[in-house]
Design a protein around this motif. Structure first.
Motif, PDB file in Angstrom:
ATOM      1  N   CYS A   1       0.840  -1.192   0.000  1.00  0.00           N
ATOM      2  CA  CYS A   1       0.000   0.000   0.000  1.00  0.00           C
ATOM      3  C   CYS A   1       0.878   1.246   0.000  1.00  0.00           C
ATOM      4  O   CYS A   1       1.724   1.419   0.878  1.00  0.00           O
ATOM      5  N   GLY A   2       0.705   2.101  -1.001  1.00  0.00           N
ATOM      6  CA  GLY A   2       1.413   3.365  -1.039  1.00  0.00           C
ATOM      7  C   GLY A   2       2.828   3.299  -1.554  1.00  0.00           C
ATOM      8  O   GLY A   2       3.518   4.311  -1.588  1.00  0.00           O
ATOM      9  N   VAL A   3       3.290   2.127  -1.958  1.00  0.00           N
ATOM     10  CA  VAL A   3       4.660   1.955  -2.457  1.00  0.00           C
ATOM     11  C   VAL A   3       4.589   1.272  -3.824  1.00  0.00           C
ATOM     12  O   VAL A   3       3.975   0.210  -3.956  1.00  0.00           O
ATOM     13  N   PRO A   4       5.205   1.839  -4.885  1.00  0.00           N
ATOM     14  CA  PRO A   4       5.149   1.216  -6.208  1.00  0.00           C
ATOM     15  C   PRO A   4       5.794  -0.162  -6.215  1.00  0.00           C
ATOM     16  O   PRO A   4       6.827  -0.390  -5.585  1.00  0.00           O
ATOM     17  N   THR A   5       5.162  -1.087  -6.917  1.00  0.00           N
ATOM     18  CA  THR A   5       5.696  -2.428  -7.121  1.00  0.00           C
ATOM     19  C   THR A   5       6.191  -2.530  -8.560  1.00  0.00           C
ATOM     20  O   THR A   5       5.457  -2.204  -9.501  1.00  0.00           O
ATOM     21  N   ALA A   6       7.445  -2.966  -8.738  1.00  0.00           N
ATOM     22  CA  ALA A   6       8.031  -3.052 -10.072  1.00  0.00           C
ATOM     23  C   ALA A   6       7.558  -4.307 -10.788  1.00  0.00           C
ATOM     24  O   ALA A   6       7.523  -5.395 -10.203  1.00  0.00           O
ATOM     25  N   GLY A   7       7.181  -4.134 -12.055  1.00  0.00           N
ATOM     26  CA  GLY A   7       6.771  -5.260 -12.891  1.00  0.00           C
ATOM     27  C   GLY A   7       7.537  -5.261 -14.202  1.00  0.00           C
ATOM     28  O   GLY A   7       8.194  -4.284 -14.553  1.00  0.00           O
ATOM     29  N   GLN A   8       7.443  -6.360 -14.925  1.00  0.00           N
ATOM     30  CA  GLN A   8       8.160  -6.486 -16.187  1.00  0.00           C
ATOM     31  C   GLN A   8       7.370  -7.395 -17.111  1.00  0.00           C
ATOM     32  O   GLN A   8       7.109  -8.550 -16.774  1.00  0.00           O
ATOM     33  N   LEU A   9       6.968  -6.856 -18.271  1.00  0.00           N
ATOM     34  CA  LEU A   9       6.393  -7.700 -19.313  1.00  0.00           C
ATOM     35  C   LEU A   9       7.554  -8.192 -20.169  1.00  0.00           C
ATOM     36  O   LEU A   9       8.048  -7.482 -21.037  1.00  0.00           O
ATOM     37  N   VAL A  63       7.635 -10.994 -22.064  1.00  0.00           N
ATOM     38  CA  VAL A  63       7.204 -11.656 -23.291  1.00  0.00           C
ATOM     39  C   VAL A  63       6.017 -10.888 -23.865  1.00  0.00           C
ATOM     40  O   VAL A  63       5.091 -10.516 -23.129  1.00  0.00           O
ATOM     41  N   ALA A  64       6.051 -10.619 -25.155  1.00  0.00           N
ATOM     42  CA  ALA A  64       4.917  -9.954 -25.791  1.00  0.00           C
ATOM     43  C   ALA A  64       3.647 -10.769 -25.568  1.00  0.00           C
ATOM     44  O   ALA A  64       3.643 -11.988 -25.757  1.00  0.00           O
ATOM     45  N   GLY A  65       2.583 -10.108 -25.138  1.00  0.00           N
ATOM     46  CA  GLY A  65       1.329 -10.808 -24.886  1.00  0.00           C
ATOM     47  C   GLY A  65       1.207 -11.375 -23.494  1.00  0.00           C
ATOM     48  O   GLY A  65       0.188 -11.973 -23.146  1.00  0.00           O
ATOM     49  N   GLU A  66       2.231 -11.211 -22.663  1.00  0.00           N
ATOM     50  CA  GLU A  66       2.203 -11.720 -21.288  1.00  0.00           C
ATOM     51  C   GLU A  66       1.164 -10.978 -20.460  1.00  0.00           C
ATOM     52  O   GLU A  66       0.889  -9.796 -20.676  1.00  0.00           O
TER      53      GLU A  66
END
Length: 450
Positions: free
Chosen positions: A132-140, A142-145
């Protein structure tokens, strides 16, 4: 003739069963959160096994070659499940999922990505928890993931805001979909705008799926959850006991969805009801051994004060051999407080201030703390360990453990109504009466010397 038709039907069923079995053996298995890239030849059907009997799942099939267009998804042998939307939602599926071109063409072939995610609040859900209140890093990658995240909500109707940020692609190229604990899409919570707000109506875990909005993209992004209050909370408890006794007060942690590796805070006390000192002059406070924070320290303040003249205790909860997150709702530490030998019922504050919490990576988290109090009462409610005017089931469990000798009687001075340093069966009965009938009814029934 009837017998011949029956024989044909049996043979047909066997052939279909063998064909389905062959498809299952030749197909890959769809697993939660794992995107699979495959090649679809013109007129072909690709098969995937799925076994999620206790979950509601969402399956996405996305053309990443710009040649296939719309893809058809269906459960093998169940034509009523077929859809050309590229998204298939199923309850408790077990069997074979088929992917094919929605509009068959003789010269169309290309690559696509298929992903399966659990959308319900169930053991199969593989979503990453959103702090809550803290950004979570993500990574796509694979195309379409399609990535999956989860957050808990109490169901009290408070707003929850979700936002996406991505580089270099604008967030409008990413899609967010939010599902309730049953795995049902929340109306209006399917957007490519980069932000969405929901008002969870039911308690449980909610799922957020993040993927491509139109054209498949890859790259990093961040997702963040905000509520009215995203702070880590430290709560100083309360306790009651007879005048002149020593009581124990716990400090509890509410992570609010954050990963918390360490905390610190100050507790100010009334000079008439101070936090006790050990023989070496240090505060009589003890870290909870279950949280594995062995470097925790406590010191009286102001610096250099003499016992009896100190005003507060500073607590620093951490470890030098690990940065493991502390479990939510853990007791961080316990302090002993000396009650004054007053001749009447009187309460004294334990004021909490300067709360700080840190993530395992060393990032400072928004933090707050709440204060408690201790009460010296000549006629305490039997079994009311925290002095809140009621006896809970947890306090009855404590009472039994004290009577059996597993916990020191000073952990709940309100149990020892005759002040003999022990808890007997008559005091257990009075504690039960307090829980059943309320404290007002039981305080007049105490026995034993005062």
């Amino acid at each position: 003739m009837i017998r011949s038709f029956a024989a044909v039907a049996v043979v047909f069923a066997v052939v279909c069963g063998l064909a389905a079995s062959a498809r299952a053996e030749d197909s890959e298995r769809l697993r939660c959160g794992r995107a699979q890239v495959s090649e679809l030849e013109s007129g072909d059907r690709e098969s995937y096994q799925i076994n999620q009997p206790n979950d509601r799942v969402v399956i996405d099939a996305i053309d990443i070659s710009n040649r296939l267009g719309l893809l058809k998804l269906a459960v093998a042998g169940q034509p009523d499940t077929a859809t050309c939307s590229g998204v298939l939602s199923l309850d408790g599926p077990s069997g074979v999922i088929e992917v094919s071109d929605c509009i068959v063409s003789d010269d169309t072939s290309g690559q696509y990505t298929v992903s399966m995610n659990v959308a319900s609040d169930s053991r199969g859900n593989c979503g990453t928890a959103l702090s809550c209140g803290v950004p979570t890093a993500g990574q796509l990658s694979v195309a379409g993931e399609v990535d999956s995240y989860v957050f808990a909500a109490s169901g009290d109707g408070s707003w929850v805001a979700l936002s996406l940020a991505s580089t270099p692609a604008p967030p409008q190229r990413l899609r967010m979909r939010v599902f309730d604990p049953q795995g049902v899409p929340i109306p209006g919570a399917d957007t490519c705008d980069g932000t969405v707000s929901v008002r969870p109506a039911n308690p449980g875990r909610y799922t957020v799926l993040v993927g491509a909005c139109a054209q498949p993209v890859t790259g990093p992004y961040t997702i963040m959850r905000d509520t009215a209050d995203c702070s880590v909370s430290l709560a100083v408890g309360s306790a009651a006991g007879a005048p002149g006794q020593q009581v124990s007060v716990n400090v509890l942690l509410d992570t609010n969805g954050h990963q918390v590796a360490g905390t610190e805070n100050d507790i100010s006390f009334d000079p008439d009801a101070p936090i006790a000192a050990k023989a070496n002059g240090a505060p009589n406070c003890t870290v909870n051994p279950l949280i594995n924070k062995g470097a925790t320290t406590f010191r009286f303040q102001p610096a250099g004060c003499e016992v009896g003249d100190c005003e507060s205790v500073h607590a620093l909860v951490f470890a030098i051999d690990n940065n493991d997150p502390i479990d939510d709702e853990s007791i961080l530490y316990t302090c002993r407080v000396n009650l004054p030998a007053t001749g009447s019922t009187e309460s004294f504050p334990l004021s909490c201030a300067n709360a700080v919490a840190s993530t395992p990576d060393g990032a400072r988290l928004p933090s707050q703390c709440s204060s408690g109090m201790v009460t010296a009462s000549t006629n305490p409610c039997p079994g009311d360990c925290d002095g809140n005017g009621a006896v809970s089931v947890a306090e009855l469990v404590t009472a039994v453990n004290i009577a059996l000798g597993f916990i020191d009687p000073s952990e709940c001075s309100a149990l020892d109504t005759n002040h003999d340093g022990h808890v007997g069966v008559e005091e257990l009965v009075m504690a039960v009466n307090s829980a059943l009938d309320g404290c007002t009814a039981t305080t007049t029934s105490q026995v034993g010397p005062g």
